[in-house]
Design an enzyme around this catalytic site. Structure first.
Site, PDB file in Angstrom:
ATOM      1  N   GLN A 186      41.721  28.699  50.090  1.00 47.98           N
ATOM      2  CA  GLN A 186      43.147  28.796  49.483  1.00 47.98           C
ATOM      3  C   GLN A 186      44.758  29.270  50.613  1.00 47.98           C
ATOM      4  O   GLN A 186      45.785  29.443  50.202  1.00 47.98           O
ATOM      5  CB  GLN A 186      43.550  30.716  49.120  1.00 47.98           C
ATOM      6  CG  GLN A 186      42.130  30.496  47.895  1.00 47.98           C
ATOM      7  CD  GLN A 186      41.298  31.627  47.915  1.00 47.98           C
ATOM      8  OE1 GLN A 186      40.354  32.144  47.109  1.00 47.98           O
ATOM      9  NE2 GLN A 186      42.410  32.699  47.282  1.00 47.98           N
ATOM     10  N   ARG A 225      41.141  38.738  43.300  1.00 46.76           N
ATOM     11  CA  ARG A 225      42.352  39.669  42.515  1.00 46.76           C
ATOM     12  C   ARG A 225      42.114  40.550  42.895  1.00 46.76           C
ATOM     13  O   ARG A 225      42.753  41.087  41.805  1.00 46.76           O
ATOM     14  CB  ARG A 225      41.517  39.311  41.274  1.00 46.76           C
ATOM     15  CG  ARG A 225      42.519  38.152  40.317  1.00 46.76           C
ATOM     16  CD  ARG A 225      41.772  37.345  39.238  1.00 46.76           C
ATOM     17  NE  ARG A 225      41.950  37.385  38.121  1.00 46.76           N
ATOM     18  CZ  ARG A 225      42.462  36.746  37.709  1.00 46.76           C
ATOM     19  NH1 ARG A 225      41.312  35.794  37.161  1.00 46.76           N
ATOM     20  NH2 ARG A 225      42.811  35.648  36.391  1.00 46.76           N
ATOM     21  N   CYS A 226      42.757  40.717  44.003  1.00 39.86           N
ATOM     22  CA  CYS A 226      42.953  42.547  43.690  1.00 39.86           C
ATOM     23  C   CYS A 226      43.994  42.698  45.162  1.00 39.86           C
ATOM     24  O   CYS A 226      44.160  43.943  45.048  1.00 39.86           O
ATOM     25  CB  CYS A 226      41.684  42.979  45.062  1.00 39.86           C
ATOM     26  SG  CYS A 226      41.609  42.409  46.982  1.00 39.86           S
ATOM     27  N   GLU A 233      46.868  38.574  39.129  1.00 39.28           N
ATOM     28  CA  GLU A 233      45.940  39.914  39.461  1.00 39.28           C
ATOM     29  C   GLU A 233      45.672  40.902  38.668  1.00 39.28           C
ATOM     30  O   GLU A 233      44.453  41.469  38.801  1.00 39.28           O
ATOM     31  CB  GLU A 233      45.797  40.065  41.217  1.00 39.28           C
ATOM     32  CG  GLU A 233      45.627  38.488  41.561  1.00 39.28           C
ATOM     33  CD  GLU A 233      45.844  39.505  43.361  1.00 39.28           C
ATOM     34  OE1 GLU A 233      46.016  39.650  43.687  1.00 39.28           O
ATOM     35  OE2 GLU A 233      44.803  38.383  43.740  1.00 39.28           O
TER      36      GLU A 233
END
Lengths: 333, 161, 804
Positions: free
Chosen positions: C236, C383-384, C757
Site C-alpha cells: 500500500q 481499516r482503522c 474507513e
C-alpha cells in the site's frame, strides 16, 4: 478423544480430522501449527507425492484396495481428504478415485426403500424429487452442509464412511433407520446405521471394504422430520445438531421417534433414552423438555472454539427441542 | 512413485492437455501451465471460493481438485464467458451495479453467478445469497453483487423471451 | 426530468464530481485479466517457500538444510547466517524498532520466519520446506500482555535488552516498548474528583486480522548487469517501501523500482515491510534471477500485521444531566514480538487521542502502554485509521455506559454532549481541530428514518414479556473519526513527511494522464481522481487516465491507508489541476486578446464576461498549448505537479443505528436493521462511496460478531485459518441502508474528506452497543467482543435467561 500427552489444542478441527486420516496411514497425531511450522510454511497447499488410480468398476476398486492395503486411501468427493493432504496431515502413497464408477451413483426406489449410491453428491440429494417426496430429511440436512461448490463434490458415502462425528449424515442415517451396503473381497454386507459408528473415525467397515449404497426406508404417511443445525457460519461443522423423525398416532401420541445428535460425542449419537421417554405419549412441553434433558445427559461433546462443554451440551438440548417442534408440526401438517 | 498422467480436457471450449503429477491441483494447472490467471488462490482450506471454476456444468473449487480427476471434463473459467468480444450479461451487470472493488474474488464470483443463473434463472434475494455462500468477498459486502445477479437475471430472461 | 439545458449537458458529459461514474478499472477484472502478484511470471523465476517456527518462543540450536537441498528442484536454502554478510538478517521497522528477517538464534512468535527454500517451482519449494530440519529448545512463552511487565516475565527481545528506548521514549522493562500520553492528566483528575457522576469500564478490542482475500507476496527481480532492483509487491506504500529498501540494501534508491500492480485488498495488511519481501530480494540479488514469494492464508493470519489487541479502561465524569466534564482513557497495547506497525514518530499510538469523539469534553487525558509478547508483530491495521477504531469504540461504548448509569436515553446523551455546529472548527481537549461537522441534524435524520421512538416502544413491550424468546437491542454510534495523515509537522514515517502528490500531463488532443503517490487496492482511484480532474479542467473523465503504484513513474507519496487518498492526494490533484487551469486561462486571454480579469470559467471553457459568444474551451487550449501561439515567455505544455502538505487532517462523521434480536436460548444475534448515515464532505462518486460503506460495515460486522485470533498459554494459534476465522459469506451478511449529509471540509480544496474507513470505525461500536443494549435493562453495562453466539449465550446464562 484420547489426547496424546503434550497434545496441543491448536487447530483442533484439523488435528481431529487429521487423526482420522492418521488412523489409516500411521502418521502420528499432529498439531496444526507445529507440523505446519515444520513442514508447511507458505507452500502449505501442496500435497506430497502419491500415485493415482481411477478404476471404472467396483471389482477393480476392491482389487486395488486389497493389493495396496494401508498405503491407499479411497477418494470420494475429496473435500475432507484433499485439504488434509495439502496440509500434509495425511500422506497416502496411493489414491483410489471412486468417481469413475457409475454404479456407485444414483437415487432410486426399490419397493419402500430408497437406494442411494454412495458416490451421490450432496447437491443431487437436495435436488432429488424422490428424496424430497419420500425421505425429505435428507435434502433438508444436505442443504445445511458446507457451501454450493463443496456440495457439488462432497458425497453422502464419503461423509458416512469417514466416521467423523462432526459430519452430518451419520446422525441423519441413524434418524432414518438407514442401512449401509458395504462391499469387500468376500462379498457384500448390509449393516444397520445403528451400531455402524463405533468410535471416532471408527466404523464397522473393514479396511478392505467399500461403502456402495445407503438404503433408507421411505417415510410412511404423516411422518414428521427435522434437522436443526446450529453453526457459526456457512461451511462450519455443527456446534450442535439434532436429527428427528417422528410419527403421531390418531390420538396424538408419539408412535415412532428417532433422535440423533451430530458432533455431540465421539460418534453420531442416537439418544434412545430420549426416544423412550417420548414414545406412547403426546408431545407436550414436559415431554419435549424431558427428551432434551435426556439428550443433554447422554452427550459428551469436545470443547473447542465453537464452545465449551456446557454450551455445546445446552445447544444439543436446544436443537433437540427445535427439531422435535418442527418435526411434530410436519407430522400433523 | 507418482507416475505422471496425461490429462485431456476442454478449457473454455478449446481442447487442452497437460502431463501432470497426480498431486497437481487444477488451480495450478489452469494458472501456471495454461496461463488462465482469472481464478485466484485465497486460502488453502477450501473456504474462500476465489478459485471457483465450472466443471462439467457444476461450480467447483479448483484448489480442491486434482487435475488428474478432470480427464475428459469440460472446464469453464471467467475467461470463457465473453463470447466474440461481447461480455456475458453477468459480467456487464457486475460492472453496472458496482459489484466489484479489488477484483480478486470477482472471477470466482462471476463464474459461480453465471452457473447459479442457469440452475435458477429467477432467484430470490435469499436464494442468491445462499447460492453465492461459497464465495467470500472482503470489499463489497455482497449487496451490490446481489444486485448484479438480479440485474443479469432480468436481462437474461428478457433476452430469452 | 425534462430536457437538460445546454450547460447541464456539457456538465454531464464530463462525468466529474458528484457523478456515479461506472469504474474504469472494472474492464480487466470482470474478464479475469487483473495483474495480481501471483499472476506474474518472469523468465528463470524461482519460487521461495518459508520455513516457520512451530514454537512461540524458542532458541534455535541448529538448522539442517541437507535433506532439503537434496530435493529435486531445490536450488538453495537461506537462513539468518546467509543474510549476515549483507547485514540483512535484521531490518528496521516503520515503527522505529528492528525485526528479525530470518530468525537469528531465537524465535519470538509461532510461525516466525526461520529459513527460505528456493526452488524451480512451488511444488519443489513445498517439498524443500518440508525437508528442512530445525532443532529448537523451547522457552516459556509470554502471551498475556498484562503479565509482560512483571519482574519474572520471560524476556522476549534479548537483542534490545539493554536499550533504554526503542524509538518512542524511555522503557521501564525489557518487554516495555513505550508509554505515550496526551491531554491534561491533572485537569482530567480534577474533573473526576468534582464530578456528580463517574463511570468506568474495562473494554477490550480483541486481536483480529484484516484478512484481505489476496495474501501478501512479491516477485523480486535483481538485474546483475545493471544493478537495478525491481520489486513487484503487494504494498500500500510503494514509495516508502522503495526508500526503506534503499536504506536496507545499500542499493541506490534511483536503481530501485517498486511496482504495486493490482492488489486484492489491503485494509492495512499490506503496509508493513514483511521479512518475505526482504529475503526474496536478497535471494534475487544472490541468484541473479527473479524470486517469487507468496504466503499462504494461515501464514497471513498468523504472521502478518494483525489489528487491535488493546486492553482499555474507559472513564467518564459528568454532571447529573450527563454533560461530560472529564475523560480518562488508558490502554495496554499488545504489539507482539516486534514493534512493526506504522506510526508517526511523534504518535506511536497513532491517532488514539481522537477518543473524545463527537463531543465537547473540556478535560481529557489518555495514555497507551505498549508491550512485547510472544505473538506476531502488528497492531495498526484493518481499516482503522491508525488506532482510531480502538478510540472510537471506547468513546461510543462509554457514552452508552454513561447513559445507562444516569438513566438517560442513548440518543439524548449524545445530543447533550455533541459539539455544536456553530463551534466548528472545534479544537478538542487533545488538540485536534475538527474541521467541520453538523452532528445534530444527522442524528435526527437517522432517528426519524429508523423510527427510533417506535423501536424503543417495541423494545419496552418485549422487555415486559418474560416469555419473549428474543431480546431486542438498539445500538447507536455517532462517531467522528480522523483521516488523511497528514500534516508533516505532526505526521511522518521514519522521518518522511506524509504529504502526497499528483502529476498531471495534458495531451494536445485533450486527453490527460495523472499519476499519484497513493495506491489503490480496490477503492476505485482510477475513476475518482479522474472525476476530480474532469470537473477542475473541463475535460471528460473518459479521456483521463490515472496511474499509481510504479515508483519509476509516479511522484513521491505515502501510499493509501488510513483513508488518506482523497484528503491528501485528492487535494494535490485539485491543486495540480488548478495550476494547469491558471496557465490555460492565460492562454485563453492571449487567444481572445483580452485581460485575464475579463474571463470567467464555465464548466469546460473560459468565456468573455458579457459576451458569451467569445470563448475558448479547455480542449482547444490543450492543442494550442503545444504550439508557438502562446503569451510571450510562456513554456509549452499543460502539465503540473503538486505536492500537498495538508494543513490538517479531515474529520468525517456519521450516525449509525442498528437493531438486533438476540436468541436467548442459543445466543445467536440477528441483525434486523442497520441504517448508516455518513458525512464525508464533498462526495466525488456516490456509487463508490456506497460500495465502501457496504464493505466497511461488513468488516465491522465480522469484527464485532465473531473475529478473534486466540492463543493458548504456550503462544500457539488456536484459530488461524478460515475454518475458524470469521469471514461472513453473503448468507450471513446483513443488508445495509445508507444515507448521507454533506458538510464540506473548509480546508480541503474540494471540500472532501476520506470515507472508506468510517463504516468500520463507526460500525463496530454500533453493533456492540446494540448487543449490549439488549441486556441493558438487566444491568449489563458492557460485554467484550466478539459477540459470538457462544459468548452471548454465556451472558444469557449468567442472567438466568436460558432456563427452559
Amino acid at each position: 478423544m484420547q489426547a496424546a500427552a503434550g497434545f496441543v489444542h491448536a487447530g483442533w478441527d484439523f488435528v481431529r480430522a487429521a487423526v482420522g486420516f492418521a488412523h489409516r496411514t500411521l502418521v502420528s497425531p499432529p498439531n496444526l501449527n507445529r507440523t505446519h511450522g515444520q513442514t508447511g510454511g507458505d507452500a502449505a497447499m501442496i500435497p506430497p507425492r502419491f500415485d493415482y488410480h481411477a478404476p471404472r468398476t467396483l471389482p477393480e476398486a476392491l482389487a486395488l484396495l486389497g493389493s495396496l492395503g494401508a498405503d491407499a486411501k479411497l477418494l470420494a468427493g475429496g473435500h475432507s481428504l484433499l485439504p488434509m493432504m495439502k496440509m500434509r496431515f495425511a500422506e497416502p502413497a496411493h489414491l483410489i478415485d471412486l468417481s469413475r464408477i457409475d454404479a456407485l451413483r444414483g437415487i432410486r426406489e426399490e419397493g419402500h426403500t430408497l437406494v442411494i449410491g454412495a458416490m451421490t453428491i450432496e447437491n443431487d440429494l437436495i435436488a432429488s424429487p424422490l428424496l424430497q417426496a419420500r425421505a425429505p430429511l435428507l435434502p433438508e440436512a444436505a442443504r445445511q452442509i458446507a457451501d454450493p461448490q463443496v456440495r457439488n463434490r462432497g458425497t453422502i458415502g464419503g461423509d458416512i464412511a469417514h466416521g467423523d462425528p462432526a459430519n452430518d449424515h451419520p446422525a441423519i442415517a441413524l434418524a432414518l433407520d438407514a442401512s449401509f451396503v458395504v462391499q469387500g473381497p468376500k462379498g457384500s454386507r448390509d449393516l444397520s446405521a445403528d451400531g455402524f459408528f463405533v468410535g471416532m473415525y471408527q466404523t464397522a467397515m473393514a479396511d478392505d471394504e467399500i461403502l456402495t449404497q445407503i438404503r433408507v426406508p421411505a417415510f410412511p404417511a404423516k411422518t414428521g422430520w427435522a434437522y436443526e443445525k446450529l453453526k457459526r457460519k456457512t461451511g462450519d461443522w455443527a456446534t450442535a445438531a439434532a436429527a428427528v423423525v417422528l410419527r403421531l398416532d390418531a390420538a396424538g401420541a408419539v408412535s415412532h421417534v428417532r433422535i440423533a445428535l451430530t458432533n455431540a460425542a465421539p460418534t453420531a449419537l442416537r439418544v434412545k433414552v430420549a426416544e423412550t421417554l417420548l414414545l406412547g405419549k403426546p408431545l407436550a412441553p414436559a415431554q419435549v423438555d424431558a427428551a432434551a434433558r435426556a439428550a443433554m445427559a447422554a452427550c459428551n461433546p469436545a470443547a473447542d472454539l465453537r464452545g465449551d462443554v456446557e454450551y455445546k451440551t445446552a445447544m444439543a438440548g436446544e436443537m433437540v427441542r427445535r427439531a422435535l417442534a418442527k418435526a411434530a408440526a410436519r407430522a400433523q401438517g | 512413485m507418482s507416475t505422471p498422467h496425461d490429462v485431456r480436457f476442454t478449457l473454455n471450449g478449446k481442447a487442452v492437455q497437460a502431463r501432470v503429477e497426480p498431486r497437481e491441483l487444477l488451480i495450478h494447472t489452469l494458472r501456471e501451465r495454461l496461463d488462465h490467471t482469472g481464478p485466484h488462490i485465497g486460502c488453502e482450506t477450501s473456504h474462500c471460493g476465489a478459485c471457483t471454476v465450472d466443471l462439467d456444468g457444476r461450480s467447483v473449487k479448483s484448489c480442491t481438485l486434482l487435475t488428474v480427476q478432470c480427464d475428459g471434463a469440460a472446464v469453464v473459467t471467467v475467461e470463457g464467458l465473453e463470447q466474440g468480444g461481447v461480455l456475458h450479461a453477468i459480467q456487464q451487470a457486475f460492472h453496472e451495479e458496482h459489484g466489484l472493488q479489488c477484483g480478486y474474488c470477482t472471477p470466482g464470483m462471476i463464474t459461480r453467478a453465471w452457473r447459479l443463473l442457469q440452475e435458477n434463472p429467477n432467484p430470490s434475494e435469499d436464494e442468491i445469497r445462499a447460492g453465492l455462500a461459497g464465495n467470500l468477498c472482503r470489499c463489497t459486502g455482497y449487496q451490490n453483487i446481489v444486485k448484479a445477479v438480479q440485474s443479469a437475471a432480468g436481462k437474461l430472461a428478457a433476452a430469452a423471451a | 426530468m425534462g430536457e437538460m439545458s445546454e450547460i447541464q449537458k456539457r456538465e454531464a458529459a464530463l462525468q466529474g464530481l458528484g457523478t456515479s461514474l461506472l469504474r474504469k478499472e472494472d474492464a480487466r477484472f470482470i474478464r479475469g485479466q487483473g495483474q495480481y502478484i501471483d499472476d506474474i511470471k518472469l523468465p528463470g523465476m524461482l519460487f521461495g517457500g518459508i520455513v516457520r517456527s512451530p514454537y512461540a518462543h524458542a532458541r534455535i540450536k541448529g538448522i539442517d538444510k541437507s535433506k532439503a537441498l537434496a530435493v529435486p528442484g531445490v536450488v538453495a536454502v537461506l537462513t539468518a547466517d546467509d543474510l549476515k554478510p549483507v547485514k540483512l538478517h535484521w531490518m528496521p521497522t516503520v515503527g522505529g524498532d528492528v525485526q528479525a528477517v530470518l530468525a537469528d538464534e531465537k524465535v519470538c512468535f509461532q510461525l516466525q520466519e526461520v529459513a527460505m527454500v528456493l526452488a524451480t517451482d512451488r511444488y519443489a519449494a513445498a517439498d524443500g520446506v518440508a525437508a528442512v530440519e530445525v532443532d529448537y529448545e523451547e522457552l516459556p512463552a509470554l502471551v498475556d500482555p498484562k503479565k509482560a511487565m512483571l519482574p519474572d516475565a520471560p524476556i522476549i527481545r534479548e537483542d534490545i535488552k539493554d536499550k533504554t528506548e526503542v524509538g518512542h521514549g524511555p522503557r521501564t522493562h525489557p518487554n516495555h516498548i513505550f508509554t505515550w500520553e496526551a491531554g491534561d492528566k491533572a485537569a482530567a483528575d480534577a474533573a473526576f474528583a468534582g464530578a456528580a457522576v463517574t463511570v468506568r469500564e474495562e473494554i477490550l478490542n480483541p486481536r483480529v486480522h484484516p484478512c484481505p482475500l489476496e495474501t501478501c507476496g512479491c516477485v523480486a527481480s535483481f538485474n546483475k548487469a545493471t544493478g537495478n532492483l525491481t520489486l513487484y509487491v503487494t504494498t500500500q506504500i510503494p514509495h516508502l517501501l522503495r526508500t526503506v529498501l534503499a536504506m536496507l540494501s545499500g542499493i541506490a534508491e534511483s536503481k530501485i523500482r517498486v511496482v504495486g500492480g493490482d492488489i486484492g485488498g489491503g485494509f492495512g495488511n499490506k503496509v508493513p515491510v514483511y521479512p518475505g519481501y526482504v529475503v526474496a530480494t536478497v535471494a534475487s540479488i544472490v541468484t541473479g534471477v527473479p524470486v517469487k514469494w507468496i504466503e499462504s492464508r494461515i501464514d497471513n493470519l498468523s504472521t502478518t500485521g494483525f489489528a487491535r489487541d488493546y486492553h482499555g479502561i474507559g472513564e467518564l465524569a459528568a454532571d447529573a444531566d450527563g454533560r461530560i466534564k472529564g475523560l480518562r482513557f488508558t490502554a495496554l497495547a499488545d504489539h507482539g514480538a516486534f514493534n512493526s506497525h506504522v506510526s508517526a514518530s511523534k504518535l506511536p499510538a497513532g491517532l488514539f487521542s481522537i477518543c473524545s469523539g463527537s463531543y465537547a469534553i473540556p478535560n481529557a487525558y489518555c495514555r497507551v502502554d505498549a508491550v512485547f509478547t510472544n505473538k506476531a508483530p502488528g497492531g495498526v491495521a484493518y481499516r482503522c485509521s491508525l488506532r482510531v477504531t480502538e478510540a472510537v469504540y471506547l468513546i461510543e461504548r462509554m457514552m452508552d455506559v454513561l447513559a445507562q448509569k444516569i438513566g438517560v436515553d442513548k440518543a439524548e446523551i449524545r445530543r447533550r454532549n455533541f459539539v455544536k455546529a456553530e463551534q466548528f472548527p472545534y479544537t478538542t481537549a487533545f488538540g485536534w481541530t475538527l474541521d467541520s461537522g453538523n452532528y445534530h441534524p444527522a442524528l435526527e435524520k437517522v432517528l426519524k428514518a429508523a423510527d427510533y421512538e417506535g423501536l424503543r416502544k417495541e423494545q419496552a413491550a418485549r422487555r415486559a414479556d418474560p416469555k419473549s424468546p428474543t431480546l431486542m437491542g438498539i445500538g447507536i454510534a455517532t462517531f467522528t473519526e480522523i483521516v488523511g495523515a497528514g500534516p508533516t509537522k505532526v505526521c511522518d514515517i521514519l522521518g518522511i513527511g506524509l504529504f502526497d502528490s499528483c502529476e498531471i500531463r495534458v495531451h494536445p488532443t485533450g486527453g490527460v494522464i495523472a499519476r499519484l503517490g497513493t495506491m489503490t487496492q480496490g477503492q476505485g482511484h482510477y475513476t475518482t481522481y479522474a472525476q476530480i480532474i474532469a470537473t477542475e479542467l473541463g475535460l471528460p473523465a473518459s479521456d483521463i487516465v490515472v496511474e499509481e503504484g510504479d515508483t519509476d513513474k509516479a511522484p513521491y507519496g505515502a501510499g493509501t491507508w488510513g483513508s488518506r487518498s482523497t484528503p491528501v492526494s485528492g487535494a494535490a490533484t485539485a491543486v495540480a489541476a488548478r495550476k494547469i487551469k491558471d496557465k490555460a486561462k492565460k492562454i485563453a486571454a492571449h487567444l481572445l486578446e483580452v485581460a485575464e480579469a475579463d474571463l470567467e470559467w464555465e464548466i469546460d471553457r473560459f468565456k468573455l464576461k458579457g459576451d458569451p459568444s467569445q470563448f475558448k474551451t479547455m480542449k482547444e487550449i490543450c492543442l494550442v498549448s503545444h504550439t508557438g501561439n502562446l503569451p510571450p515567455g510562456m513554456e509549452q505544455g499543460l502539465n503540473a505537479v503538486a505536492y500537498y502538505d495538508p494543513p490538517n487532517l479531515t474529520y468525517p462523521f456519521g450516525v449509525y443505528l442498528c437493531v438486533v434480536d438476540v436468541d436467548r436460548y442459543t445466543g445467536e444475534v440477528k441483525v434486523r436493521r442497520f441504517y448508516a448515515l455518513d458525512d464525508c464532505g464533498t462526495r466525488i462518486n456516490p456509487m463508490i462511496i456506497e460500495g465502501q460503506i457496504h464493505g466497511g460495515l461488513t468488516e465491522a460486522y465480522a469484527v464485532a460478531m465473531g473475529q478473534q485470533l486466540p492463543f493458548d498459554e504456550q503462544g500457539n494459534h488456536l484459530g488461524n485459518s478460515l475454518m475458524d476465522y470469521f469471514l461472513p459469506t453473503s448468507a450471513e451478511t446483513p443488508k445495509w441502508e445508507t444515507d448521507h449529509t454533506v458538510t464540506p471540509s473548509p480546508h480541503h480544496p474540494i471540500g472532501a474528506k476520506g470515507v472508506a474507513e468510517s463504516p468500520h470505525v463507526g460500525g463496530i461500536p454500533c453493533f456492540s452497543n446494540a448487543v449490549i443494549d439488549a441486556f441493558a435493562h438487566l444491568g449489563v453495562t458492557h460485554m467484550d467482543m466478539p459477540h459470538s453466539a457462544y459468548r452471548v449465550w454465556q451472558q444469557c446464562k449468567a442472567l438466568g435467561l436460558t432456563a427452559r
